[in-house]
Design a protein around this motif. Sequence first.
Motif, PDB file in Angstrom:
ATOM      1  N   LEU A   1       0.839  -1.132  -0.053  1.00 13.73           N
ATOM      2  CA  LEU A   1      -0.037  -0.087   0.061  1.00 13.73           C
ATOM      3  C   LEU A   1       0.733   1.252  -0.064  1.00 13.73           C
ATOM      4  O   LEU A   1       0.351   2.347  -0.445  1.00 13.73           O
ATOM      5  N   LEU A   2       1.915   1.219   0.416  1.00 10.56           N
ATOM      6  CA  LEU A   2       2.862   2.201   0.549  1.00 10.56           C
ATOM      7  C   LEU A   2       3.168   2.825  -0.730  1.00 10.56           C
ATOM      8  O   LEU A   2       3.579   4.032  -1.125  1.00 10.56           O
TER       9      LEU A   2
ATOM     10  N   HIS B   1     -10.318   6.002   3.849  1.00 10.90           N
ATOM     11  CA  HIS B   1      -9.141   6.818   4.444  1.00 10.90           C
ATOM     12  C   HIS B   1      -7.861   6.494   3.942  1.00 10.90           C
ATOM     13  O   HIS B   1      -6.958   7.319   3.529  1.00 10.90           O
ATOM     14  N   THR B   2      -7.603   5.326   3.466  1.00  8.79           N
ATOM     15  CA  THR B   2      -6.388   4.993   3.037  1.00  8.79           C
ATOM     16  C   THR B   2      -6.238   5.597   1.454  1.00  8.79           C
ATOM     17  O   THR B   2      -5.410   6.297   0.785  1.00  8.79           O
ATOM     18  N   ALA B   3      -7.448   5.831   0.610  1.00  2.00           N
ATOM     19  CA  ALA B   3      -7.762   6.431  -0.495  1.00  2.00           C
ATOM     20  C   ALA B   3      -7.260   7.999  -0.304  1.00  2.00           C
ATOM     21  O   ALA B   3      -6.478   8.494  -1.129  1.00  2.00           O
ATOM     22  N   LEU B   4      -7.827   8.416   0.553  1.00  2.00           N
ATOM     23  CA  LEU B   4      -7.703   9.964   0.701  1.00  2.00           C
ATOM     24  C   LEU B   4      -6.059  10.068   1.140  1.00  2.00           C
ATOM     25  O   LEU B   4      -5.478  11.177   0.550  1.00  2.00           O
ATOM     26  N   ILE B   5      -5.383   9.331   1.868  1.00  2.00           N
ATOM     27  CA  ILE B   5      -4.117   9.622   2.315  1.00  2.00           C
ATOM     28  C   ILE B   5      -3.164   9.350   0.885  1.00  2.00           C
ATOM     29  O   ILE B   5      -2.451  10.049   0.567  1.00  2.00           O
ATOM     30  N   ALA B   6      -3.686   8.552  -0.081  1.00  2.00           N
ATOM     31  CA  ALA B   6      -2.755   8.181  -1.135  1.00  2.00           C
ATOM     32  C   ALA B   6      -3.052   9.182  -2.029  1.00  2.00           C
ATOM     33  O   ALA B   6      -2.173   9.941  -2.669  1.00  2.00           O
TER      34      ALA B   6
END
Length: 426
Positions: free
Chosen positions: A268-269, A328-333
């Motif tokens: 995911l990073l 949340h992960t999508a917004l971070i990306a």
Amino acid sequence: MTAAQAPAVGADSEERGTSRRAWTVTALLVVFMMVNFADKSVLGLAADEIRADLGLSATQFGLANSAFFLLFSVAGIAVGLAADRVSPKVLILVMALMWSVAQVPAAIGGGLAVLVASRVLLGAAEGPAFPVAQAATLSWFPDHRRNLPGALVTVGITLGVIVSAPTLTWVIQEHGWRTALWVLVVVGVVWAAAWAVLGADSPRSVAARAGGEAASDVPYRRIFASRTWIGTTLAYFTSYWTVALMLVWLPSYLRNALDYPAHTAGVLLVLPWAVGAVVLFGQAWLTGRLLRRGKGGRIARGRVGAGMLAIGALCLLLTPLVDARGPHTALIALGFGFGGAYATVAATTVNELAPPGRSGGALGLMNALVTVAGLLAPAIVGAMVDAQGDGGYRTAVVLSGVLIAVGAVIAYTMIDPERDRLRLAG
């Protein structure tokens, strides 16, 4: 074939040869930046393992990463100024060899002191990498053709993380974090050998150093006092803060705050860096299109860059409102991808602003000041994590959103390279 035709054919052949060499150098420097950012990211990928092995708190680990930037800025200034007078090929070769040497002590063994000393030396060697690589690449191309090669060199950063994140994560999990350092030592030496054989300085940079191209009599202080240089540097500073956060703390954020397994976090990073790569090429296409249509740097670089930062800021500032892990992960990306993709805009803007013989120094000082964010961010976020636990990661994300929102406003209001270039010439 007539005598009049012969020179034209020869000139055309020479131009094709130069073009091939330009793209060969560009490709090598893309890999150069890949290795550079693999070196930077390895401690972040091994954060939990290093902290457990050496018994470090989050603050201590953050300070160890900040040590990387202790001499980063000083070296960036010194070598950036030297790049206007010394062969970029030689400078880049020396840097690449120093990267490999710098990582050997920590790869052999030792505790926190050895790790810090190794990172300080590595930072001094890598500090000038981006401005020198950009200056070396862009000097092969005229201004209207610089967006793509500039973007490619910058996307080397992204490719470095995309390739190294899953690969080094596997090495760390299976063979230990010190083995991962040995892998990077070998890769650096192999790249240096390839560069020694295939690397080259552009005819333009050779002519400038030899006096064939008139060196500018504009003092650096006038460039550094221009609104465009100041605005670009400040906007890039806010973007680099997010880059430092991604490199050092994003792996731990994914594993500890969002509860992803180590392997999944390593995969995911890649997401924010992949988003950044798409943004970089989109920016290069849009900027090139605007320039070809007669729009100046104020629109093509200032406003486009501001838009990228604004999108990134909005995504990061929305993260507290989203609890579900996937969104949340999508917004971070998206937030880190857009917010951290400003480097090409910054480099091409300053290169457009700076007169001949001044681009290396102008880029070098900008990069030196910008990378102070790398000195501050790891330590500050580490203190947040020690004070707030997993909540510290979330606070750090919001802080990054606020910073790049400020950067977007600065870029929108201050950057106009054509205006300031005319003032420098006056």
